[in-house]
Design an enzyme around this catalytic site. Sequence first.
Site, PDB file in Angstrom:
ATOM      1  N   ARG A  27       1.045   0.902  37.187  1.00  0.00           N
ATOM      2  CA  ARG A  27       1.390  -0.558  37.452  1.00  0.00           C
ATOM      3  C   ARG A  27       2.298  -1.203  38.533  1.00  0.00           C
ATOM      4  O   ARG A  27       2.513  -1.652  38.885  1.00  0.00           O
ATOM      5  CB  ARG A  27       1.741  -1.469  36.601  1.00  0.00           C
ATOM      6  CG  ARG A  27       0.731  -1.655  35.076  1.00  0.00           C
ATOM      7  CD  ARG A  27       1.370  -2.420  34.253  1.00  0.00           C
ATOM      8  NE  ARG A  27      -0.168  -2.669  33.298  1.00  0.00           N
ATOM      9  CZ  ARG A  27      -0.313  -4.185  33.619  1.00  0.00           C
ATOM     10  NH1 ARG A  27       0.104  -5.297  33.812  1.00  0.00           N
ATOM     11  NH2 ARG A  27      -1.838  -4.319  32.293  1.00  0.00           N
ATOM     12  N   ASN A  99       9.204  -9.302  30.169  1.00  0.00           N
ATOM     13  CA  ASN A  99       8.280  -9.178  31.194  1.00  0.00           C
ATOM     14  C   ASN A  99       7.979 -10.675  31.598  1.00  0.00           C
ATOM     15  O   ASN A  99       8.470 -11.435  30.513  1.00  0.00           O
ATOM     16  CB  ASN A  99       6.270  -8.863  30.988  1.00  0.00           C
ATOM     17  CG  ASN A  99       6.529  -7.590  30.791  1.00  0.00           C
ATOM     18  OD1 ASN A  99       7.635  -6.815  30.887  1.00  0.00           O
ATOM     19  ND2 ASN A  99       5.662  -7.214  30.260  1.00  0.00           N
ATOM     20  N   GLY A 100       9.028 -11.013  32.813  1.00  0.00           N
ATOM     21  CA  GLY A 100       8.250 -12.984  33.467  1.00  0.00           C
ATOM     22  C   GLY A 100       9.570 -13.186  33.919  1.00  0.00           C
ATOM     23  O   GLY A 100      10.795 -11.967  34.867  1.00  0.00           O
ATOM     24  N   LYS A 486      -4.527  -3.154  53.451  1.00  0.00           N
ATOM     25  CA  LYS A 486      -4.736  -1.551  52.526  1.00  0.00           C
ATOM     26  C   LYS A 486      -3.774  -1.220  53.649  1.00  0.00           C
ATOM     27  O   LYS A 486      -3.434   0.075  52.526  1.00  0.00           O
ATOM     28  CB  LYS A 486      -6.394  -0.907  52.685  1.00  0.00           C
ATOM     29  CG  LYS A 486      -6.746  -1.951  51.839  1.00  0.00           C
ATOM     30  CD  LYS A 486      -6.876  -0.971  50.190  1.00  0.00           C
ATOM     31  CE  LYS A 486      -6.225  -2.298  49.224  1.00  0.00           C
ATOM     32  NZ  LYS A 486      -6.575  -3.540  49.038  1.00  0.00           N
ATOM     33  N   GLU A 489      -0.144  -1.812  52.366  1.00  0.00           N
ATOM     34  CA  GLU A 489       0.003  -1.227  51.364  1.00  0.00           C
ATOM     35  C   GLU A 489       0.703   0.037  51.539  1.00  0.00           C
ATOM     36  O   GLU A 489       1.772   0.336  51.015  1.00  0.00           O
ATOM     37  CB  GLU A 489      -0.746  -1.439  50.030  1.00  0.00           C
ATOM     38  CG  GLU A 489      -0.799  -3.403  49.974  1.00  0.00           C
ATOM     39  CD  GLU A 489      -2.976  -3.230  49.106  1.00  0.00           C
ATOM     40  OE1 GLU A 489      -1.834  -3.997  47.615  1.00  0.00           O
ATOM     41  OE2 GLU A 489      -3.151  -3.013  49.151  1.00  0.00           O
TER      42      GLU A 489
HETATM   43  N1  HGA Z   1      12.927 -10.693  35.570  1.00  0.00           N
HETATM   44  C1  HGA Z   1      13.206  -9.464  34.398  1.00  0.00           C
HETATM   45  C2  HGA Z   1      11.610  -8.641  34.094  1.00  0.00           C
HETATM   46  C3  HGA Z   1      11.426  -8.409  35.553  1.00  0.00           C
HETATM   47  C4  HGA Z   1       9.238  -8.494  35.265  1.00  0.00           C
HETATM   48  O1  HGA Z   1       8.955  -8.991  34.465  1.00  0.00           O
HETATM   49  N2  HGA Z   1       8.833  -7.860  36.656  1.00  0.00           N
HETATM   50  O2  HGA Z   1       6.926  -7.352  35.872  1.00  0.00           O
HETATM   51  C5  HGA Z   1      13.604  -8.817  36.024  1.00  0.00           C
HETATM   52  O3  HGA Z   1      13.542  -8.581  36.283  1.00  0.00           O
HETATM   53  O4  HGA Z   1      14.454  -7.315  34.813  1.00  0.00           O
END
Ligand code: HGA
Length: 609
Positions: A27, A99-100, A486, A489
């Site tokens: 990922r 995550n987030g 593409k 990237e």
């Molecule tokens: N905000 C958190 C987690 C980042 C995240 O979920 N990335 O996909 C950080 O910056 O550590």
Amino acid sequence: MCGIVGALAQRNVNEILLEGLRRLEYRGYDSAGVCLVDGDSQLQLRKSQGKVADLEARLAAAPAAGQLGIAHTRWATHGAPSDRNAHPHVSGQIALVHNGIIENHQPLRAELRDKGYQFTSDTDTEVVVHLIHSLAGDGRDLLAAVTAATDRLEGAYALGVISADEPETLVCARSGSPLVVGVGIEENFIASDPMALRQVTDRFIFLEEGDVAEISRAGITVRDKQGEEVSRPVHKLDGGHDAADKGRYRHYMQKEIFEQPAVVEATLAGRIGDKSVLSEALGARAHEILPEVQQVQIVACGTSYHAGLVARYWLEDWAGIPCSVEVASEIRYRKTAVRPGTLFVTISQSGETADTLAALRQAKELGYLASMTICNVPNSSLVRESELSLMTEAGPEIGVASTKAFTTQLVALQLFCIALAKVNGLSTEREAELVKALHQLPQLMEQFTGLDQLVQDTSEAFAEKHHALFLGRGVEYPIALEGALKLKEISYIHAEAYPAGELKHGPLALVDADMPVVVVAPNDELLEKLKSNLQEVRARGGQLFVFASPQAGFTSEPGVTVVEVPDAPESLAPILYTVPLQLLSYHVALLKGTDVDQPRNLAKSVTVE
Ligand code: HGA
């Protein structure tokens, strides 16, 4: 994007956590970490900037073991990639992975500082672990502290939390970011993606928005947003592909390009008859919903957005249905006027793309007729939250630059457009013609992947360039956009796509002998117009690289390289012409020596806003 793995078992879970992280590596991430509760009820924290292999080296130098643990791969949103910003983050006896994005991290940080907490990272995440710690200090157990903390959080999160004071408990919570519980025998797990746990279980609970779960070895208790205990179904996922296997290929991206004939066939399987699209193809409710559709709003990000742009041409042409396409991060933040009878269609490989998911949730309040998703991951949030779903059968896509997900999205979208056109007067002859072409698609796809050597030879002309232009007209314009994306990237060459007719309104000023100009030139009714545009480029010394069939009448000459592609039905051209452009970016990236599967700064399944 970030990955979470957690485990509680009667054995040392260190290797389970590391294997989970390895399975999430594709990922894209910048650092990794693990925290275990050892036999003396102490937290053992190891983290490292870089790859999971760097974390393993750190663990080899300072081993850690425990039957309860959490682990993480981080893709930085707040604070640079570094050891100290890597997760897990710790406050006293509590450790957490996240995550987030916590949007109210600043006021929370100020509040916690006032209470005496010291911050050791620049992340938004660290406020969450101190917040939980401060709430646990008021006599709450870990579950109660996490639940109370989630009430204070704004933004998106999936959390895995452990406490050295409660070595028999793993607590997790989600809102806006995906999280699953893996169900084992006398051992249980959490992960941001079931793929991370496929080596230990095939049974999963997909947590819903606002859920908080308390996990022990013997059981899993889930509470919903209101704090009510709820029973969430356990899904058994079948074997699937082992995405960790590159087979004989050098890169996942290369493998995925060459898988396209097979996955396109899988996406068509069971959905087309001899001469027609089978009505079951779009799911049981399609019968009621499609006849009501008067307009379509497509919402997506990145490559999926380009697939949506292609579908607009098909929908307006075949179904006579007006269609708008917009990137999710834009539509969700503006006031939109929704006409009655508008179908809201999302497109996403992972089904967890944060902006697309947020746009869908918002759409539910805005009076759309219904929602439909084109998606590659069963049980993902978009699939669960949409009324209709049409799965692409691409299998796991590991390369960060999307290839097979895009072409299977185009196939699924074409089925959808034909189905909608059928209820809007598409003649049976025209349908039969389109379906006949679709039957030829896997074989044609095979022929287009066979252009590999030819494209490889062509790629040498790009390796030293800093810029490239991609041109197309009509339905090929989005394919030019995708070709440019593409190249950007994975080879880091600056590339722009234009509808060829727009050249003279600006970009022609950029054209000189150092500017390679890639042209997607199928044999369609815009070919002659396109040829005139190309004369404009040649007259300024631009180097043309034309992807065209022999029938289009191009010949190679100084300044013009024609890459001859097989002749193909017009309705399939956007799907097929994508393949040589994917190969072009792949070979240019090889020449430049970039990290093809995990290009810098990018991540797969973008689960943060
Ligand atoms: N905000 C958190 C987690 C980042 C995240 O979920 N990335 O996909 C950080 O910056 O550590």
